[in-house]
Design a protein around this motif. Structure first.
Motif, PDB file in Angstrom:
ATOM      1  N   PRO A   1       0.815  -1.228   0.000  1.00 54.16           N
ATOM      2  CA  PRO A   1       0.000   0.000   0.000  1.00 54.16           C
ATOM      3  C   PRO A   1       0.842   1.269   0.000  1.00 54.16           C
ATOM      4  O   PRO A   1       0.438   2.276  -0.586  1.00 54.16           O
ATOM      5  CB  PRO A   1      -0.847  -0.120   1.271  1.00 54.16           C
TER       6      PRO A   1
ATOM      7  N   LEU B   1       1.881   1.808  -3.644  1.00 55.86           N
ATOM      8  CA  LEU B   1       0.728   2.250  -4.438  1.00 55.86           C
ATOM      9  C   LEU B   1       0.342   3.687  -4.094  1.00 55.86           C
ATOM     10  O   LEU B   1      -0.011   4.470  -4.982  1.00 55.86           O
ATOM     11  CB  LEU B   1      -0.465   1.321  -4.189  1.00 55.86           C
ATOM     12  N   TYR B   2       0.416   4.019  -2.823  1.00 55.17           N
ATOM     13  CA  TYR B   2       0.047   5.373  -2.383  1.00 55.17           C
ATOM     14  C   TYR B   2       1.016   6.405  -2.932  1.00 55.17           C
ATOM     15  O   TYR B   2       0.616   7.504  -3.323  1.00 55.17           O
ATOM     16  CB  TYR B   2       0.032   5.413  -0.858  1.00 55.17           C
TER      17      TYR B   2
ATOM     18  N   ARG C   1       0.091   7.367  -6.449  1.00 57.95           N
ATOM     19  CA  ARG C   1      -1.352   7.532  -6.687  1.00 57.95           C
ATOM     20  C   ARG C   1      -1.639   8.623  -7.713  1.00 57.95           C
ATOM     21  O   ARG C   1      -2.513   8.458  -8.563  1.00 57.95           O
ATOM     22  CB  ARG C   1      -2.077   7.824  -5.363  1.00 57.95           C
TER      23      ARG C   1
ATOM     24  N   VAL D   1       4.966  -3.080  -6.540  1.00 55.91           N
ATOM     25  CA  VAL D   1       3.684  -2.860  -7.213  1.00 55.91           C
ATOM     26  C   VAL D   1       3.404  -3.985  -8.204  1.00 55.91           C
ATOM     27  O   VAL D   1       2.267  -4.452  -8.322  1.00 55.91           O
ATOM     28  CB  VAL D   1       3.684  -1.492  -7.919  1.00 55.91           C
TER      29      VAL D   1
ATOM     30  N   TRP E   1      -8.910   1.045  -4.241  1.00 57.35           N
ATOM     31  CA  TRP E   1      -8.552   2.404  -3.847  1.00 57.35           C
ATOM     32  C   TRP E   1      -8.662   2.621  -2.338  1.00 57.35           C
ATOM     33  O   TRP E   1      -7.880   3.380  -1.769  1.00 57.35           O
ATOM     34  CB  TRP E   1      -9.396   3.420  -4.606  1.00 57.35           C
TER      35      TRP E   1
ATOM     36  N   TYR F   1      -7.988   0.298  -0.141  1.00 55.98           N
ATOM     37  CA  TYR F   1      -6.750  -0.341   0.313  1.00 55.98           C
ATOM     38  C   TYR F   1      -5.559   0.594   0.114  1.00 55.98           C
ATOM     39  O   TYR F   1      -4.727   0.777   1.011  1.00 55.98           O
ATOM     40  CB  TYR F   1      -6.565  -1.636  -0.473  1.00 55.98           C
ATOM     41  N   THR F   2      -5.483   1.214  -1.065  1.00 50.77           N
ATOM     42  CA  THR F   2      -4.356   2.099  -1.376  1.00 50.77           C
ATOM     43  C   THR F   2      -4.345   3.329  -0.489  1.00 50.77           C
ATOM     44  O   THR F   2      -3.305   3.698   0.073  1.00 50.77           O
ATOM     45  CB  THR F   2      -4.422   2.529  -2.858  1.00 50.77           C
TER      46      THR F   2
ATOM     47  N   GLY G   1      -2.188   2.833   2.661  1.00 50.42           N
ATOM     48  CA  GLY G   1      -1.042   3.534   2.085  1.00 50.42           C
ATOM     49  C   GLY G   1      -0.730   4.826   2.806  1.00 50.42           C
ATOM     50  O   GLY G   1       0.440   5.143   3.057  1.00 50.42           O
TER      51      GLY G   1
END
Length: 329
Positions: free
Chosen positions: A92, A95-96, A99, A257, A297, A299-300, A304
């Motif tokens: 996370p 991914l964050y 974003r 990722v 999203w 989760y991210t 994140g």
């Protein structure tokens, strides 16, 4: 401190520790010797770090100690902790961090897809580019819907193909060209197909068959492209770090990722294999796809943001990444 002399004096101990870590079985005396040498080499590493921080020697000793520590403590419990850390912190966080790159890539691809779709749907030359009329009718009336054949085999093929594309986007991201090419071709392909379906009066069929799995699947491809482009950007604009180190850090973080997208693409593959072509009401299919995308999203953003506030980037821990020479910012 004379680093060459220090190395010559202690090389035998380092070599002996390396030999013990590679042995499959150790007797009691060898196990005790392994622990003693581990403590001794740990002291050597501390000395080198504080007095003569040579990155090559530090990396060698760190790697040696990591293998010795794994041999002493065992690997089962740390392995499970690493899995949990990966899913709750590293993935996370990575991914964050990208974003906004993901959002930008998504917006650009949707724009290209809409432009391609409108061109095909509203201009004779655009529609003609999709092939002869007979081939278009066969695709619209039969091939498009029949492609979504429910079942495990279909889901597996879709998953492995998409996961391979995502991995290539990230692995070859340093070029900048490959992820951009994949994103462009994907956007044009989806948009043009939608435009052809619209020109033949089947836009609703197109949307109801693409939306259930496509929401998460396309987002995963966009994120993979964004990660690949971010790696390229680390090479172009490394900031205060040396270009090699910036690229290494970004590469390690964003390979995370690639692994995570295998999971999201597996979910979209299950949806495509068991939901898209099923007899469920169309609205329920789209709701399932929307829930999958929203879950991605949530989760991210939720996990994140928490990981980012704790200073996580998705990169390996210092023990696993190895030491580097200090650099003034």
């Amino acid at each position: 401190m004379d680093l060459d002399a220090f190395t010559d004096v202690h090389r035998a101990q380092w070599d002996r520790l390396e030999t013990l870590t590679k042995r499959r079985l150790l007797d009691g005396a060898e196990a005790d010797e392994l622990v003693r040498l581990y403590q001794t080499v740990a002291t050597h590493l501390s000395t080198v770090r504080s007095v003569a921080p040579d990155p090559v020697l530090i990396t060698r000793l760190s790697d040696l100690l990591a293998r010795a520590r794994s041999r002493i403590a065992g690997a089962h419990e740390p392995a499970w902790r690493d899995v949990v850390r990966f899913l709750v912190v590293s993935l996370p966080a990575a991914l964050y961090r990208i974003r906004w790159w993901s959002v930008g890539v998504t917006a650009a691809c949707l724009t290209v897809a809409v432009v391609a779709g409108v061109w095909v749907a509203t201009t004779p030359e655009g529609l003609a580019s999709m092939g002869p009329p007979s081939a278009q009718e066969q695709y619209v009336d039969e091939a498009f819907a029949s492609y979504y054949d429910p079942g495990l085999d279909f889901a597996t093929v879709v998953w492995t193909n998409n996961a391979w594309i995502a991995a290539q986007c990230i692995g070859l991201g340093i070029t900048g060209v490959y992820p951009a090419y994949v994103l462009l071709m994907n956007a044009i392909g989806v948009g043009a197909t939608g435009g052809m379906m619209a020109a033949h009066g089947e836009l609703e069929l197109f949307l109801t068959l693409i939306a259930p799995h496509g929401l998460l699947e396309l987002m995963s491809v966009f994120v993979a492209g964004a990660a690949g482009l971010r790696i390229c950007w680390a090479w172009i604009a490394p900031g205060p770090l040396p270009r090699g180190r910036a690229l290494a850090q970004e590469g390690r973080s964003l390979v995370t990722v690639a692994i995570g997208l295998i999971i999201s693409l597996a979910i979209s593959g299950v949806i495509e294999g068991f939901v898209t072509g099923s007899t469920m009401p169309w609205w329920l299919k789209i709701v399932i796809g929307a829930i999958a995308l929203a879950g991605f999203w949530v989760y991210t953003i939720v996990l994140g943001r928490r990981a980012a506030r704790a200073g996580e980037t998705g990169d390996l821990t210092a023990d696993h990444a190895g030491d580097v020479a200090p650099v003034a910012a």
